[in-house]
Design an enzyme around this catalytic site. Structure first.
Site, mmCIF file in Angstrom:
data_model
loop_
_atom_site.group_PDB
_atom_site.id
_atom_site.type_symbol
_atom_site.label_atom_id
_atom_site.label_comp_id
_atom_site.label_asym_id
_atom_site.label_seq_id
_atom_site.Cartn_x
_atom_site.Cartn_y
_atom_site.Cartn_z
ATOM 1 N N PRO A 1 8.118 -11.919 -10.653
ATOM 2 C CA PRO A 1 7.650 -11.385 -9.366
ATOM 3 C C PRO A 1 7.101 -12.480 -8.446
ATOM 4 O O PRO A 1 7.309 -12.446 -7.247
ATOM 5 C CB PRO A 1 6.574 -10.383 -9.771
ATOM 6 C CG PRO A 1 6.946 -9.957 -11.161
ATOM 7 C CD PRO A 1 7.610 -11.141 -11.791
ATOM 8 N N GLY B 1 10.341 -17.017 -7.750
ATOM 9 C CA GLY B 1 11.762 -16.889 -7.426
ATOM 10 C C GLY B 1 12.300 -18.267 -7.087
ATOM 11 O O GLY B 1 12.622 -19.056 -7.978
ATOM 12 N N SER B 2 12.333 -18.582 -5.775
ATOM 13 C CA SER B 2 12.759 -19.926 -5.361
ATOM 14 C C SER B 2 11.875 -20.981 -6.034
ATOM 15 O O SER B 2 12.355 -22.036 -6.441
ATOM 16 C CB SER B 2 12.630 -20.077 -3.841
ATOM 17 O OG SER B 2 13.408 -19.110 -3.190
ATOM 18 N N ILE C 1 37.098 -5.387 12.358
ATOM 19 C CA ILE C 1 38.540 -5.200 12.610
ATOM 20 C C ILE C 1 38.967 -3.765 12.295
ATOM 21 O O ILE C 1 39.843 -3.210 12.961
ATOM 22 C CB ILE C 1 39.362 -6.245 11.808
ATOM 23 C CG1 ILE C 1 39.146 -7.629 12.436
ATOM 24 C CG2 ILE C 1 40.845 -5.888 11.757
ATOM 25 C CD1 ILE C 1 39.639 -8.797 11.619
ATOM 26 N N GLY D 1 37.077 -1.291 12.814
ATOM 27 C CA GLY D 1 36.387 -0.422 13.772
ATOM 28 C C GLY D 1 35.555 0.632 13.058
ATOM 29 O O GLY D 1 34.921 0.345 12.041
ATOM 30 N N GLU E 1 20.890 -17.015 -7.582
ATOM 31 C CA GLU E 1 21.027 -18.395 -8.095
ATOM 32 C C GLU E 1 20.666 -19.438 -7.033
ATOM 33 O O GLU E 1 21.290 -20.487 -6.921
ATOM 34 C CB GLU E 1 22.425 -18.624 -8.679
ATOM 35 C CG GLU E 1 22.658 -17.690 -9.864
ATOM 36 C CD GLU E 1 23.752 -18.108 -10.805
ATOM 37 O OE1 GLU E 1 23.996 -19.310 -10.940
ATOM 38 O OE2 GLU E 1 24.353 -17.208 -11.397
ATOM 39 N N THR F 1 18.722 -19.265 -2.955
ATOM 40 C CA THR F 1 19.082 -18.795 -1.606
ATOM 41 C C THR F 1 19.795 -19.914 -0.833
ATOM 42 O O THR F 1 19.787 -21.078 -1.251
ATOM 43 C CB THR F 1 17.812 -18.395 -0.829
ATOM 44 O OG1 THR F 1 17.011 -19.581 -0.677
ATOM 45 C CG2 THR F 1 17.011 -17.316 -1.535
ATOM 46 N N SER F 2 20.338 -19.572 0.334
ATOM 47 C CA SER F 2 20.995 -20.596 1.169
ATOM 48 C C SER F 2 19.995 -21.673 1.582
ATOM 49 O O SER F 2 20.346 -22.852 1.696
ATOM 50 C CB SER F 2 21.611 -19.940 2.408
ATOM 51 O OG SER F 2 22.701 -19.155 2.010
HETATM 52 C C1 LIG Z 1 21.196 -8.749 -7.578
HETATM 53 C C2 LIG Z 1 20.373 -9.889 -8.082
HETATM 54 C C3 LIG Z 1 20.623 -10.411 -9.348
HETATM 55 C C4 LIG Z 1 19.839 -11.454 -9.854
HETATM 56 N N1 LIG Z 1 20.033 -11.883 -11.150
HETATM 57 C C5 LIG Z 1 19.154 -12.758 -11.702
HETATM 58 C C6 LIG Z 1 19.233 -13.087 -13.096
HETATM 59 O O1 LIG Z 1 20.127 -12.613 -13.824
HETATM 60 N N2 LIG Z 1 18.301 -13.919 -13.635
HETATM 61 C C7 LIG Z 1 17.309 -14.468 -12.863
HETATM 62 O O2 LIG Z 1 16.487 -15.216 -13.407
HETATM 63 N N3 LIG Z 1 17.205 -14.176 -11.533
HETATM 64 C C8 LIG Z 1 18.104 -13.332 -10.950
HETATM 65 N N4 LIG Z 1 17.994 -13.014 -9.600
HETATM 66 C C9 LIG Z 1 16.897 -13.579 -8.813
HETATM 67 C C10 LIG Z 1 17.322 -14.543 -7.710
HETATM 68 O O3 LIG Z 1 17.761 -15.748 -8.251
HETATM 69 C C11 LIG Z 1 16.127 -14.680 -6.759
HETATM 70 O O4 LIG Z 1 15.999 -13.449 -6.078
HETATM 71 C C12 LIG Z 1 16.292 -15.808 -5.781
HETATM 72 O O5 LIG Z 1 16.233 -17.052 -6.442
HETATM 73 C C13 LIG Z 1 15.220 -15.783 -4.671
HETATM 74 O O6 LIG Z 1 13.943 -15.607 -5.174
HETATM 75 P P1 LIG Z 1 12.967 -14.482 -4.539
HETATM 76 O O7 LIG Z 1 13.737 -13.230 -4.491
HETATM 77 O O8 LIG Z 1 11.683 -14.491 -5.274
HETATM 78 O O9 LIG Z 1 12.749 -14.965 -3.044
HETATM 79 P P2 LIG Z 1 11.598 -15.976 -2.520
HETATM 80 O O10 LIG Z 1 11.601 -17.208 -3.359
HETATM 81 O O11 LIG Z 1 10.342 -15.222 -2.360
HETATM 82 O O12 LIG Z 1 12.180 -16.343 -1.093
HETATM 83 C C14 LIG Z 1 11.964 -15.528 0.053
HETATM 84 C C15 LIG Z 1 12.518 -16.262 1.268
HETATM 85 O O13 LIG Z 1 11.827 -17.499 1.434
HETATM 86 C C16 LIG Z 1 12.734 -18.581 1.483
HETATM 87 N N5 LIG Z 1 12.145 -19.775 0.876
HETATM 88 C C17 LIG Z 1 11.512 -19.876 -0.323
HETATM 89 N N6 LIG Z 1 11.144 -21.145 -0.545
HETATM 90 C C18 LIG Z 1 11.568 -21.874 0.518
HETATM 91 C C19 LIG Z 1 11.499 -23.254 0.895
HETATM 92 N N7 LIG Z 1 10.930 -24.165 0.086
HETATM 93 N N8 LIG Z 1 12.044 -23.622 2.071
HETATM 94 C C20 LIG Z 1 12.644 -22.728 2.882
HETATM 95 N N9 LIG Z 1 12.746 -21.404 2.593
HETATM 96 C C21 LIG Z 1 12.215 -20.989 1.422
HETATM 97 C C22 LIG Z 1 13.945 -18.097 0.685
HETATM 98 O O14 LIG Z 1 15.121 -18.823 1.010
HETATM 99 C C23 LIG Z 1 13.998 -16.636 1.121
HETATM 100 O O15 LIG Z 1 14.649 -16.549 2.352
HETATM 101 C C24 LIG Z 1 18.808 -12.017 -9.054
HETATM 102 C C25 LIG Z 1 18.589 -11.515 -7.759
HETATM 103 C C26 LIG Z 1 19.347 -10.466 -7.283
HETATM 104 C C27 LIG Z 1 19.052 -9.927 -5.899
#
Ligand SMILES: Cc1cc2nc3c(=O)[nH]c(=O)nc-3n(C[C@H](O)[C@H](O)[C@H](O)COP(=O)(O)OP(=O)(O)OC[C@H]3O[C@@H](n4cnc5c(N)ncnc54)[C@H](O)[C@@H]3O)c2cc1C
Length: 391
Positions: A140, A143-144, A349, A351, A375, A377-378
């Site tokens: 929770p 993530g990133s 395309i 519509g 895996e 984010t962008s």
């Molecule tokens: C359908 C699905 C399947 C998944 N499967 C798995 C899995 O099997 N195992 C697993 O471990 N995880 C899994 N994930 C998790 C996924 O890898 C994370 O959701 C992802 O890495 C982003 O983490 P977060 O959701 O906590 O977003 P956050 O880290 O909270 O990011 C929120 C926003 O802040 C931006 N941000 C964060 N840090 C920075 C920075 N330093 N600079 C600029 N922008 C930043 C991000 O780009 C994003 O736009 C899955 C996610 C989904 C949606």
């Protein structure tokens, strides 16, 4: 007369694939037509995981494409694996996502870092297609910033005891084991993270929540809870403290497959939109004769070709054991953003019909979004790329 060298880029094989790769691509294409495409809309609508499809993929030997044959895999290359993900995703993003997570995340860490005993014991469960591979890094609050792991593993005699929570975990309800990252020494930061094989029948392990998503609805995404999960010491993968490094290497490979997932989804949407543009009439002519519609399709064809070249290049670097962090991040960043554009334009395309569930493009547009998030984010891909530029 000079003899002409036969080009590997023959007609029908513009990407220079080997005979084995072409055969595998054809086999998967046939399978997808028969077993995946007919269920794609239904599993999206009902949020059903198509477990039977994965059992059949296992019978065909496709659930462990890049896993060495001695552990039940096909012993094939990353390129073949990427081709399979692309073909599956053309028809069904959900099936493609679960397949990619199964191999890149749920199987390959054991291939890269497991002991001989661990590989022999655990890999056959996944390569057979009997169980799905699953990998848990995200939490929770992590993530990133994956180094912020709150799940802890404490050594007690010969055991490790895990407590904590993981979120967004793909495939876990269908797994025999989950590969889990946990903090074993908080004072060491990300060098205090270790990686464990957690058998899903261990007391204290539970799948505590099923998420409901905008796309990829046939791929299970779950929260996991660990309450005093006691593991024998041989459940640790490689050395204590190497979990974060393992995760980064795992993601380096995994990103190439997410790029292929994005490419497949976008190619599926492009094919629907192109066929539609040739048939649908407005103002007494087909909509494909309007230059504004042609521009969307021409851009899509160009960007898909560029994405495919980048993905195949990254896969070939990995197969040649060359550095592929940069190429994989670039391929994922580019392919996922192309996929978002191409699927949105496919809806455009078609519509009003593009907005209905009667056609698959609205599902493809929803599914595609995940590729810009999972895996890394962008934004994170751009950070990885900038770091590789020495910034
Ligand atoms: C359908 C699905 C399947 C998944 N499967 C798995 C899995 O099997 N195992 C697993 O471990 N995880 C899994 N994930 C998790 C996924 O890898 C994370 O959701 C992802 O890495 C982003 O983490 P977060 O959701 O906590 O977003 P956050 O880290 O909270 O990011 C929120 C926003 O802040 C931006 N941000 C964060 N840090 C920075 C920075 N330093 N600079 C600029 N922008 C930043 C991000 O780009 C994003 O736009 C899955 C996610 C989904 C949606």
């Amino acid at each position: 007369m000079p003899t002409m060298t036969k080009s590997p880029l023959a007609a029908g094989n513009l990407y220079g694939l080997t005979d084995e790769q072409l055969q595998l691509q054809e086999m998967v294409r046939e399978f997808v037509k028969r077993e995946v495409a007919p269920h794609a809309a239904e599993i999206d609508e009902t949020e059903r995981f198509p477990v039977e499809t994965f059992k059949k993929l296992g019978q065909l030997g496709l659930m462990g494409i890049p896993v060495p044959a001695e552990y039940g895999g096909a012993g094939s290359d990353t390129m073949s694996y990427v081709l399979a993900v692309e073909e599956i995703a053309k028809a069904c993003g959900s099936t493609g996502l679960s397949f990619a997570a199964h191999i890149s995340l749920g199987s390959m860490p054991l291939v890269y870092f497991g002991t001989e005993e661990q590989k022999k014991k655990w890999l056959p469960y996944v390569t057979s297609g009997e169980f799905m591979g699953s990998w848990a890094l995200t939490e929770p609050q992590a993530g990133s910033d994956a180094s912020r792991q709150q799940t802890v593993a404490v050594r007690e005699g010969d055991s490790w005891v895990l407590n904590g929570r993981k979120t967004f975990i793909t495939n876990a309800p269908y797994a025999r084991y989950v590969i889990v990252m946990a903090m074993t020494d908080k004072s060491k930061g990300n060098k205090g993270i270790s990686s464990f094989i957690v058998p899903t029948d261990t007391p204290g392990f539970s799948v505590s929540k099923h998420e409901h998503k905008m796309g990829m609805r046939g791929s299970p995404t779950t929260e996991l809870t660990f309450e005093n999960v006691r593991l024998p010491a041989d459940c640790m993968i490689s050395e204590e403290g190497s979990g974060f490094k393992q995760a980064m290497k795992t993601l380096d490979g995994g990103r190439i497959s997410i790029a292929a997932l994005a490419l497949g989804i976008a190619t599926g949407a492009f094919e629907v939109a192109l066929a539609y543009a040739k048939e649908r009439e407005a103002f007494g002519q087909t909509i494909g004769s309007f230059q504004l519609v042609q521009a969307m399709l021409a851009d899509a064809a160009t960007e898909l070709h560029a994405a495919r070249l980048m993905i195949y290049h990254a896969a070939r670097l990995k197969d040649a054991n060359l550095p592929h962090t940069q190429a994989g991040a670039q391929a994922k960043l580019y392919a996922s953003e192309v996929s978002a554009r191409v699927t949105a334009n496919a809806v455009q395309i078609l519509g009003g019909y593009g907005y209905l569930k009667d056609f698959p493009v609205e599902r493809m547009m929803r599914d595609s979004k995940l590729c810009e998030i999972g895996e890394g984010t962008s934004q994170i891909q751009r950070i990885v790329i900038a770091r590789n530029l020495g910034l």
